[in-house]
Each structure stands twice: as structure tokens, then as C-alpha cells.
Design a protein around this motif. Structure first.
Motif, PDB file in Angstrom:
ATOM      1  N   ARG A 178     -60.618  38.419 -17.090  1.00 23.45           N
ATOM      2  CA  ARG A 178     -59.784  37.444 -16.371  1.00 23.45           C
ATOM      3  C   ARG A 178     -58.455  38.050 -15.917  1.00 23.45           C
ATOM      4  O   ARG A 178     -57.641  37.350 -15.318  1.00 23.45           O
ATOM      5  CB  ARG A 178     -59.534  36.221 -17.248  1.00 23.45           C
ATOM      6  CG  ARG A 178     -58.791  36.556 -18.530  1.00 23.45           C
ATOM      7  CD  ARG A 178     -58.710  35.376 -19.478  1.00 23.45           C
ATOM      8  NE  ARG A 178     -58.258  35.820 -20.810  1.00 23.45           N
ATOM      9  CZ  ARG A 178     -58.128  35.017 -21.839  1.00 23.45           C
ATOM     10  NH1 ARG A 178     -58.432  33.742 -21.721  1.00 23.45           N
ATOM     11  NH2 ARG A 178     -57.722  35.485 -23.011  1.00 23.45           N
ATOM     12  N   GLU A 197     -59.359  42.688 -19.999  1.00 24.56           N
ATOM     13  CA  GLU A 197     -60.027  41.390 -20.026  1.00 24.56           C
ATOM     14  C   GLU A 197     -60.544  41.078 -18.625  1.00 24.56           C
ATOM     15  O   GLU A 197     -59.871  41.374 -17.643  1.00 24.56           O
ATOM     16  CB  GLU A 197     -59.035  40.299 -20.436  1.00 24.56           C
ATOM     17  CG  GLU A 197     -58.558  40.420 -21.862  1.00 24.56           C
ATOM     18  CD  GLU A 197     -57.806  39.169 -22.305  1.00 24.56           C
ATOM     19  OE1 GLU A 197     -58.035  38.099 -21.706  1.00 24.56           O
ATOM     20  OE2 GLU A 197     -57.006  39.277 -23.238  1.00 24.56           O
ATOM     21  N   GLU A 214     -52.528  36.327 -20.236  1.00 32.61           N
ATOM     22  CA  GLU A 214     -53.808  35.645 -20.060  1.00 32.61           C
ATOM     23  C   GLU A 214     -54.117  34.756 -21.266  1.00 32.61           C
ATOM     24  O   GLU A 214     -54.608  33.642 -21.121  1.00 32.61           O
ATOM     25  CB  GLU A 214     -54.938  36.660 -19.870  1.00 32.61           C
ATOM     26  CG  GLU A 214     -54.914  37.412 -18.549  1.00 32.61           C
ATOM     27  CD  GLU A 214     -53.970  38.603 -18.546  1.00 32.61           C
ATOM     28  OE1 GLU A 214     -53.306  38.851 -19.574  1.00 32.61           O
ATOM     29  OE2 GLU A 214     -53.867  39.282 -17.504  1.00 32.61           O
ATOM     30  N   TYR A 233     -54.430  30.687 -21.261  1.00 34.30           N
ATOM     31  CA  TYR A 233     -55.655  30.028 -21.704  1.00 34.30           C
ATOM     32  C   TYR A 233     -55.337  29.001 -22.797  1.00 34.30           C
ATOM     33  O   TYR A 233     -55.769  27.851 -22.737  1.00 34.30           O
ATOM     34  CB  TYR A 233     -56.645  31.078 -22.221  1.00 34.30           C
ATOM     35  CG  TYR A 233     -57.860  30.471 -22.869  1.00 34.30           C
ATOM     36  CD1 TYR A 233     -58.832  29.839 -22.103  1.00 34.30           C
ATOM     37  CD2 TYR A 233     -58.031  30.509 -24.260  1.00 34.30           C
ATOM     38  CE1 TYR A 233     -59.941  29.252 -22.697  1.00 34.30           C
ATOM     39  CE2 TYR A 233     -59.136  29.932 -24.862  1.00 34.30           C
ATOM     40  CZ  TYR A 233     -60.085  29.300 -24.074  1.00 34.30           C
ATOM     41  OH  TYR A 233     -61.176  28.711 -24.661  1.00 34.30           O
ATOM     42  N   THR A 242     -56.062  39.837 -13.589  1.00 36.73           N
ATOM     43  CA  THR A 242     -56.059  40.169 -12.167  1.00 36.73           C
ATOM     44  C   THR A 242     -55.567  41.599 -11.982  1.00 36.73           C
ATOM     45  O   THR A 242     -54.908  42.169 -12.856  1.00 36.73           O
ATOM     46  CB  THR A 242     -55.135  39.233 -11.367  1.00 36.73           C
ATOM     47  OG1 THR A 242     -53.800  39.407 -11.833  1.00 36.73           O
ATOM     48  CG2 THR A 242     -55.548  37.770 -11.512  1.00 36.73           C
ATOM     49  N   PHE A 267     -59.842  40.227  -9.465  1.00 38.57           N
ATOM     50  CA  PHE A 267     -59.821  40.644 -10.863  1.00 38.57           C
ATOM     51  C   PHE A 267     -59.827  42.164 -10.926  1.00 38.57           C
ATOM     52  O   PHE A 267     -60.462  42.827 -10.104  1.00 38.57           O
ATOM     53  CB  PHE A 267     -61.034  40.078 -11.611  1.00 38.57           C
ATOM     54  CG  PHE A 267     -60.977  38.582 -11.751  1.00 38.57           C
ATOM     55  CD1 PHE A 267     -59.980  37.995 -12.504  1.00 38.57           C
ATOM     56  CD2 PHE A 267     -61.912  37.775 -11.127  1.00 38.57           C
ATOM     57  CE1 PHE A 267     -59.906  36.614 -12.639  1.00 38.57           C
ATOM     58  CE2 PHE A 267     -61.853  36.398 -11.250  1.00 38.57           C
ATOM     59  CZ  PHE A 267     -60.845  35.819 -12.011  1.00 38.57           C
ATOM     60  N   GLU A 273     -63.496  40.313 -25.654  1.00 35.94           N
ATOM     61  CA  GLU A 273     -62.857  39.936 -24.409  1.00 35.94           C
ATOM     62  C   GLU A 273     -62.710  41.079 -23.424  1.00 35.94           C
ATOM     63  O   GLU A 273     -62.475  40.854 -22.254  1.00 35.94           O
ATOM     64  CB  GLU A 273     -61.460  39.367 -24.686  1.00 35.94           C
ATOM     65  CG  GLU A 273     -61.486  38.004 -25.325  1.00 35.94           C
ATOM     66  CD  GLU A 273     -60.096  37.524 -25.685  1.00 35.94           C
ATOM     67  OE1 GLU A 273     -59.132  38.295 -25.534  1.00 35.94           O
ATOM     68  OE2 GLU A 273     -59.989  36.380 -26.130  1.00 35.94           O
TER      69      GLU A 273
END
Lengths: 209, 760
Positions: free
Chosen positions: A73, A71, B124, B128, A75, A116, A53
Motif C-alpha cells: 500500500r 508494503e 501507512e 490504516y 505509494t 504504488f 505486509e
């Protein structure tokens, strides 16, 4: 010289290569039917997941260089708040609608919730914690105190970062212009009159911001 | 206390906020910003149906997702020993029923009701995994529309049980007398659901420090109310629960209640045995942490041709949830603001399949004032009278509801201040008279009032060896500047500089205080601060006497942060000072401590209201004047000028108080022109989910708001003379704008917000 913070095992020089590799794998997985992806991810143990990840990232925040593993994802906002303990940058909506998360990226104001972290490879980030010169507050911070440009204080870091950028952009020449170019920063306490007064004072003072 | 505070120096001064530096540097720490070891992150999963039962919930995929530590639902949630905390507001037990219990059963009571919480080692990963939870429901027909359910509206249970409850029907003179009046009107008004939306999302960090010791870093307006609720829920002694809310990023009322997400975070922390951080999303702020309820109102009014009101009937139906009866004082202003021999009010509730409402700034009064103050304007037009003159003709010099004198009322002075500042003389009675190109210009006014409430509060004061004073109180500061005001009060009382004073708040371990709400903080905590400081001085006087052998207490006074000892006829001042022949000697506070060999001296004092409420009607008053420009082609409304004037008693800090008034006015612009949380009744789901759909005023919507205070102390509410500001800052703003829109266009908009479609 800036201090440099390393995250162990981040192998930064391989960043681009491994990013490409992982992103093609992610792309490939995105094309696979959902249940298969779930089945695949279910089999990943924590270690594999962590490696799978995360992506190396090098950036500079408030003059401190960081080598990180994040990661994709994540931000920029969450990276600052949760990983770097820079909680001065606020989360108010996560959609770029309120401006509480405003930071400077290479001098430009940016809603950090809308980008991101990995998009900022090699960039210089300034947050509210990095605006003052040591103990000496930035003129905009001083002006916000003097004009009471806040109440609860939650939108304040974003307002100040945006206000500094607003002057730098040359968009603070009149009250009307300030109101227009500050409209991306919501203050629910309604301290707008005082914020505008603070910006006008700094602009009128002619100090370098 | 035999000593009055020294001449005012800090009280009234525009002092900068004591926490300003923390707020402009990012150092202020809000409830999701505490760093604890082994932190985990929780994300709520909400119901996608509005009413029914959960028939199945599949959490397997979520449980197997990387980093997930727990997925908690009604099937596996540990049940707290006492899962029914009371409503959160300690002062007014108006809320009936029990706040929603998360994961307690399979019942769905509103859309987006939490049905699961996912805990993971990063936000995160939790987010998810939350998306992987699958639920099945047995749907039932739901009701989310107030007007469709108006026929089922009912008198609140609390009123049914108690004939003296303020939510009962009210009658003065003849019932519905307006119907037979010489000049009469009857109008219906609607306020849609509005959401508080403080900039800080609702957040909590829950940490079980031991199996029976819980620490919460929580967004709350009442650290003690939150402590009480969750101590009770988990059957713990109150001292085992600690609630910290040092900084609160706005609230406007929505942190006056214990909400489902707080229970969920505490449960989750119990299950994973690690600290849990839970921050709601902006969408979730619509559904589960309260709102200003959609309210329908009907107002009938009659008057004599020369402008004396002869009757008012005001009815309202507000929405509430199916599991709590939320009430607010929508009709209060109508009963006491104007001189009318006949007044009837009727308050009803409609229970809908939605989350519970909660008081939103200027709560029911702001809703009610929209109807009353709009109707006052309508009647002034029927009478061909200036609306200000019409209000003056019906001015009350004593409270017509309670038949008591006002403690103070300087509303006429407010009218004068405001009318001068807005330029009321420019206003034309005939709508549409003033224009600037395509822009129609209009002026309007609206009046606000709110009770000058005061509760019991305790403040602890400690003089430290370095001569500084530490004050502590469990109250909170959601933005008005409580710590700053208290520092000023303490500085004047102790006669020392504000920079030698630190006022700590937002911690349930500190001496107890009222919840921050209902404009009551300065009224309540202010006197406690003052009295604690006076008690500290009494102790200093005793210590000074002991250390320096001066006999009589009255020979010891205070001046400029020092103890002044008058030399008595026998010259008893101590030899070591070597001032035997001087008329007096000054000794610093820290020297007194040193002479007594003490590290510090402290005093903790509770201050509470006396019988003043029996003798007087105590209210703050405000008037708001608006100048609007309405584009005649597009219907766009711009508030070009707003003047707010208040009779709020003593103003402790004109800078922060002025800011609070300006903020209320901006909130009123939102209420008047843009705020509308809209539900699609077919699905029972909000279609407004963020700031793109739910508009609040931004910089460009807000004019420079001008504020003026009468600044006359009220001698009855407390020794400081304060009456409260927070609510009257917004009450009356929306009708002022609506009335100005009428003055500009001739169009009377009785359903907020006034959007362009209603004007073209």
C-alpha cells in the motif's frame, strides 16, 4: 557502474513468487467478513506483521539501484519521501490533482502519489534530486531560477519535472500549448507566467533536455 | 546612526533568489521533511457529526493494529498544564475566544473536528489504524448557513467592550445619506467560503528533546507566535520551545494561528516519547486550518448627476466559529478610498458550527473591495460615466476617514500606467459592444488598498573572519523572497556583494521579528536589517581606529566593502601600512578583524516605528485592469489579459515583487471565477473536499499578467521607503474581473464565483 543498495533479507529473486502468494492471501482475507480479518490481524505480532505486509522491490532511483522491502500500500511518493529520504518530491494532495509529486518513470512524467511503489519493479525513477548533472544544474532548473518560476518553492520540483517532460513530449511549441500541458501542476503562489517563460526559454534554446 | 546607506545598487535590482538553488534541486526542507531518529507518524480521526457530544469511542481495534504506538482521545489524553493558548496573532488582538483544544472534552463543535490521533511507526500503518476508530455521538441540531442565521448576527465582543475598536459602527456625516441621494443604488454581494490551500499541506514534526524541552518543525508564518502559544500551553519558559520554519510551502494566512493538529502532534509526541510527524490531508485543509469566511454585504451609494459621491453605506456579516470571534477589515477600504461626505459602515458576525476562519490573502479588504469596487462600476453606469473617470472625480488627496495627509499616494499614476497597458481606450461604455466571433469582450477595473503596517523587528549581524556577513532574524519566508530582499538591503548598506551575505530566518531562536503577514515583513525587517548593518559598520569604524591608530571616526568611511581611512593632517595612519604620505588607505573588513585579533564582530539592533502613524495615513495602493472574453453560448469566462499596477513604495527586488503581484492576480482569478468551498447544510459537511471539487487557477486559466510599479519611496513608513505588496496584489482583482464580465455581457454578478451557470 551504479552503486547498489541492498536491504537485508529482501530475497529479491523470490519477489514474484512471494508476491503472488501474499496477494492471494490478501485476496482471500478480503473475502472474509470484516470482524474476522480484524481478529486475525489483532493476533499478528510485529514480526509476523512485518513479513506479512512487505514485498520485495527492486528499482533504480536517480541512477542508484535499490533492493527494498515495502508494503504494497506504500505509494511511490511515500517510498521516496519516507523510506529513501528523497523529500524533493512533494506531497500536495495524494490524489493526482496537483502535480507536486511529479517524477519520471522510465522517462515518462507520473504522479508518484497515484502509483504504488510495487508497480515499479525494475523501473528507472528520476526525481528532482537526480535532474542536475552533479553540481551543474539542468537547463530547466537554471531557467526557473532566472525567470523566478516559483515563490514558496513547494510545487517547484513537480513543475520542473513536468516541464522537462512537456518539452520531451513535443508539447511546448507555443505558450498556449505549454499552459495546456502544464495544467496538471498547480502553483498556488501563482508564478505561472514565470514558469511558462522559463519553459519557453529552454525550448527556444534548443538544448537537449 | 550618522551614516546613510551607500547609493542604491542592489535595492531595486532583479536579483535571483538567494534560496533558488535549494528550491529547484529539492534541497529546500519543509516541515514534514526533517529526518529524526525514531520518527513516528500521526493521523487524525475527525468527527462525522457537526454538533453534539461524543458518547463513546472504541479504539481497541486501532490499538491492536500493527505498528500502532498510541491512540489518543479525550478519554486518555494527558492534559497540558495550561490548555488555553491565546489567539496566535500577536499584533492585533482581534480574535476573541480560545482556539480549539484537542481531546479536551467530549464536545463536537464542527464537522471533522479531531476526536482522536493515531500514532504508528509508519504513515501507512497510522492511516490504516485511524480508519478502525469507531465513535458514537449524541447529535444536536447544527447551523452552518450564514444567511439562515443573519438575524442572529452580532457586533463583535471586542467592539462592544471598546468603543474605539475598529470593528465598531462607523459614521461620517449623516447616517445612511445615500437613501436621499440624487442618483442611488443599493446592491447585495456575497463571497463564499474560500480556502487558502497552499500547495504544502499543513504539517508539523514535534519532538520533545527532554521532558521540558520541545522542538517543533512547523508550518507557521510566525515562529515566535507559535513558540509563545505552545510554551504557554505546556507552561514552559519560552526559551525551552524552539520553532523551526526555514521553508514554508505557501500559507496565504492559514499559518497565522495555532491549530488543533499542532496541539495533537505535540500531545502525541509526549505520549509516545518519540518525534511525531503529522501532515494533514487535503480534505482536512478545508475543515480545521481556517478559510476566508463566507460574507454577505450590502452597499448603498448615492452621487450627484455629475459624478460626485454623496453617501455610502456598507454593511457586512461574516461568519465565525462558535468558539472564536474572528474579525477582519472588510469595511476599511470603503471608509477611506473615495471622497464622500457621508459614510456609514456596520460590521457584524454570525457564529456557526464550523471551524474558525483565519485571514486569507488581502483578508477582509479583498472581500470588501468586491462590493465597493463593483458598486463603483454600477454607479458609473448609472451616471453614464467611464468608471476610471468616476474614480478620478472622487479621488482623495488626504485620508477622509482619519483627516490626515497620506504618507504618499500615487494611485493616479497607477491608473495611468494600467489604463495605457490594458488599452482602456478600446473599452466601450455600452456592454456587449465588443466581440470576436462567439466571444464577448469586456474591460473592467478594481482598486485595492492596504495599510503600510510596520512592527518592531530585530536583526543580528555578524562579520565573520572570511569577510562574509551572517544576518539572523526569526521572521519567516512563505514565498515572497524575504531572505533575498534582506540580502539586497544588507549588500547596499554594507557596500559588499550579496554573495558575501547570508540571511538566516525561520527560527525562533533568532532575534525577534514580526509574524509574516499583513504585508509588513519588508516594512519591519528591512529597516532592522539596515540598522543592524549600520551598527556593524560603526563597530568596524571603532575597530579600524583602534587597530590603525587613526584618531577621528569621521576620517573613516566605507567604500566597496572596504574601510577607507583618510590620512589626517598629522599623518597618523599606521607605519606598518607604509602609506604615510598617501591621502587615504583602504583596508578590508577581514583585515580589520585580524589586526584586532578578533574572530568576528557583531551587532544586534531593534528597529521599530516612531510617531509617523500619528501624523500620516500610510497605505499601499493598487489598481487592476482585466480584459475578459465570455463565450456567449456556454458562459465560459476567460481572463485574456490582466494588468496590475501598484504604489507600494520602494521596490526592493523587481523580479520577486513582480512575481508576488502576478501571484495575487492569479489568486484574484480564482476568487472571481472558481473558488467556492461548499457545505451541505443538511450535514454541515463540506462537499468540496479536494482540487477536483474546489477549483483553483491552473496554468491554462492564467494569462500572462503584466505588472507595473510606480516605485516611489515613501519617506515616512521607514528609511527604505517600502509600503508592502502581498495584500494589494489581490485586493481589487475580483471586482475588476466581475466588472469586465458586466462590460462584456451586461450581466452584473454579485455573488462569487462567476461560474457559467450565472451567465447563461
Amino acid at each position: 557502474m551504479n552503486p547498489e543498495h541492498d536491504t537485508p533479507g529482501s530475497a529479491h529473486d523470490e519477489a514474484r513468487r512471494s508476491f503472488l502468494k501474499q496477494s492471494s492471501l490478501l485476496t482471500a482475507m478480503a473475502l472474509v467478513p470484516g470482524p474476522l480479518v480484524q481478529a486475525a490481524s489483532a493476533e499478528l505480532d510485529e514480526k509476523v506483521a512485518a513479513v506479512f505486509e512487505k514485498i520485495p522491490l527492486k528499482l533504480e532511483v536517480n541512477g542508484i539501484k535499490h533492493k527494498l522491502s515495502v508494503e504494497p500500500r506504500t505509494t511511490l511518493l511515500d517510498l521516496l519521501r519516507e523510506n529513501l529520504n528523497l523529500t524533493g518530491t512533494k506531497k500536495g494532495c495524494d490524489y493526482g490533482q496537483c502535480g507536486a509529486c511529479t517524477v519520471h518513470v522510465d522517462g515518462q512524467r507520473v504522479n508518484s502519489c497515484l502509483s504504488f511503489a510495487v508497480m515499479h519493479e525494475g523501473k528507472k525513477i528520476t526525481t528532482i534530486e537526480g535532474l542536475a548533472d552533479g553540481d551543474k544544474l539542468h537547463p530547466m532548473q537554471e531557467a526557473f531560477i532566472k525567470h523566478d518560476g516559483f515563490q514558496c518553492g513547494y510545487c517547484t520540483p513537480g513543475q520542473i519535472m513536468s516541464a522537462v517532460a512537456c518539452i520531451r513530449e513535443g508539447k511546448a511549441d507555443s505558450e498556449g500549448e505549454i499552459r495546456e500541458y502544464m495544467s496538471g501542476n498547480i502553483c498556488r503562489c501563482g508564478a505561472y507566467s514565470n514558469i511558462v517563460a522559463a519553459i519557453q526559454e529552454v525550448k527556444g534554446g534548443g538544448q537537449k533536455v | 546612526m550618522n551614516e546613510q546607506p551607500k547609493p542604491k545598487k542592489q535595492i531595486g535590482a532583479p536579483m535571483n533568489r538567494v534560496d533558488a538553488r535549494q528550491k529547484v534541486t529539492g534541497a529546500a526542507t519543509y516541515s514534514a521533511e526533517y529526518q529524526l531518529p525514531n520518527m513516528t507518524y500521526a493521523v487524525l480521526v475527525g468527527s462525522t457529526v457537526t454538533k453534539g457530544r461524543l458518547t463513546g469511542i472504541d479504539t481497541k481495534a486501532a490499538e491492536r493494529a500493527p505498528g500502532v504506538l498510541a491512540v489518543i482521545t479525550h478519554l486518555n489524553a494527558p492534559k497540558p498544564p495550561s490548555p488555553k493558548p491565546e489567539g496566535k496573532d500577536p499584533s492585533q488582538p482581534q480574535t476573541q475566544g480560545n482556539p480549539l483544544q484537542v481531546f479536551n472534552d467530549d464536545k463536537i463543535r464542527f464537522n471533522d473536528q479531531p476526536i482522536a490521533v493515531v500514532v504508528a511507526d509508519s504513515w501507512e500503518r497510522a492511516r490504516y489504524a485511524a480508519g478502525l476508530v469507531q465513535a458514537q455521538y449524541a447529535k444536536e441540531a447544527h447551523q452552518t448557513n450564514l444567511e439562515a442565521n443573519a438575524d442572529k448576527a452580532f457586533l463583535p465582543t471586542a467592539a462592544k467592550k471598546n468603543p474605539k475598536h475598529p470593528m465598531n459602527d462607523y459614521q461620517r456625516g449623516q447616517v445612511d445619506a445615500y437613501k436621499t441621494g440624487a442618483v442611488k443604488l443599493e446592491s447585495e454581494y456575497v463571497i463564499p467560503t474560500e480556502v487558502h490551500h497552499p500547495m504544502e499541506l499543513q504539517a508539523i514534526t514535534a519532538h520533545w528533546e527532554a521532558p521540558d524541552r520541545l522542538t517543533l518543525y512547523d508550518k507557521t508564518q510566525g515562529t515566535l507566535a507559535t513558540r509563545r502559544d505552545f510554551a504557554k500551553q505546556w507552561n514552559l519558559p519560552e526559551e525551552n520551545v524552539k520553532v523551526i520554519a526555514t521553508y514554508v510551502g505557501g500559507a496565504f494566512g492559514n499559518a497565522l494561528h495555532s491549530w488543533p493538529h499542532e496541539s495533537a502532534a505535540i500531545l502525541a509526541a509526549k505520549v509516545v516519547n518519540r518525534p511525531v510527524k503529522l501532515m494533514l490531508t487535503r480534505e482536512q485543509m478545508f475543515t480545521m486550518v481556517g478559510y476566508r469566511p463566507y460574507t454577505w454585504q450590502k452597499l448603498g451609494m448615492s452621487a450627484t448627476p455629475d459624478g460626485k459621491i454623496t453617501g455610502i453605506t456598507h454593511e457586512s456579516i461574516g461568519q465565525t466559529s462558535t468558539y472564536e470571534e474572528f474579525t477582519e477589515a472588510t469595511l476599511a477600504q470603503t471608509r477611506m478610498m473615495y471622497q464622500s461626505p457621508n459614510v456609514t459602515t456596520r460590521y457584524r458576525l454570525a457564529a456557526l458550527d464550523i471551524g474558525s476562519p483565519i485571514w486569507m490573502r488581502g483578508p477582509g479588504e479583498a472581500t470588501g473591495a468586491f462590493a465597493l469596487e463593483s458598486a463603483m462600476d454600477e454607479m458609473a453606469y448609472l451616471l453614464n460615466l467611464d468608471p476610471l473617470e468616476f474614480r478620478l472625480r472622487n479621488y482623495t488627496d488626504e485620508d477622509p476617514e482619519k483627516n490626515k495627509p497620506w504618507s504618499t499616494k500615487f494611485l493616479k499614476e497607477c491608473y495611468k500606467l494600467g489604463a495605457d497597458r490594458i488599452g482602456w481606450s478600446k473599452r466601450q461604455l455600452k456592454p456587449g459592444s465588443l466581440r470576436d466571433g462567439d466571444w464577448l469582450i469586456g474591460y473592467g477595473m478594481g482598486v485595492g488598498t492596504f495599510g503600510a503596517h510596520r512592527g518592531a523587528a530585530t536583526v543580528g549581524a555578524q562579520l565573520l573572519p572570511n569577510g562574509t556577513v551572517l544576518l539572523q532574524c526569526a521572521t519567516t519566508d512563505i514565498g515572497p523572497g524575504t531572505g533575498t530582499a534582506m540580502t539586497q538591503i544588507a549588500a547596499d548598506t554594507l557596500g559588499i556583494s550579496p554573495d558575501k551575505i547570508k540571511f538566516e530566518l525561520g527560527n525562533s531562536s533568532f532575534p525577534k521579528a514580526v509574524t509574516q503577514g499583513g504585508s509588513s515583513t519588508v516594512n519591519s525587517v528591512g529597516p532592522a536589517t539596515q540598522e543592524a548593518c549600520l551598527a556593524l559598520k560603526d563597530k568596524l569604524r571603532t575597530l579600524a581606529g583602534a587597530a590603525f591608530s587613526t584618531a577621528k571616526a569621521e576620517d573613516i568611511t566605507f567604500e566597496g566593502g572596504q574601510t577607507v581611512m583618510r590620512n589626517d593632517a598629522n599623518g597618523k595612519l599606521p607605519l606598518q601600512i607604509g602609506l604615510r604620505n598617501n591621502p587615504s588607505v583602504k583596508v578590508s573588513y577581514s583585515d580589520i578583524l585580524r589586526q584586532n585579533g578578533q574572530q568576528n564582530v557583531s551587532a544586534t539592533v531593534e528597529a521599530k516605528p516612531g510617531g509617523e502613524g500619528q501624523k500620516y495615513s500610510m497605505y499601499s495602493f493598487s489598481v487592476h485592469f482585466a480584459e475578459v472574453r465570455v463565450h456567449q453560448l456556454t458562459g465560459e469566462v476567460r481572463v485574456s489579459k490582466l494588468v496590475s499596477c501598484a504604489d507600494a513604495g520602494t521596490i526592493v527586488n523587481e523580479k520577486t515583487a513582480g512575481n508576488q503581484m502576478k501571484g495575487g492576480a492569479v489568486g484574484g482569478i480564482g476568487m472571481a471565477l472558481m473558488e467556492h468551498a461548499r457545505i451541505d447544510d443538511r450535514f454541515g459537511r463540506y462537499v468540496t473536499k479536494d482540487f477536483a471539487d474546489y477549483h483553483v487557477p491552473v496554468h491554462a486559466d492564467s494569462p500572462a499578467v503584466e505588472v507595473a510599479f510606480v516605485n516611489q519611496p515613501d519617506p515616512h513608513v521607514n528609511a527604505l521607503g517600502t509600503k508592502g505588496i502581498g495584500e494589494i496584489a489581490i485586493i481589487g482583482v475580483a471586482p475588476a474581473i466581475a466588472n469586465a464580465v458586466f462590460n462584456a455581457t451586461g450581466k452584473r454578478i454579485r455573488e462569487l464565483p462567476i461560474t457559467p451557470d450565472k451567465l447563461i
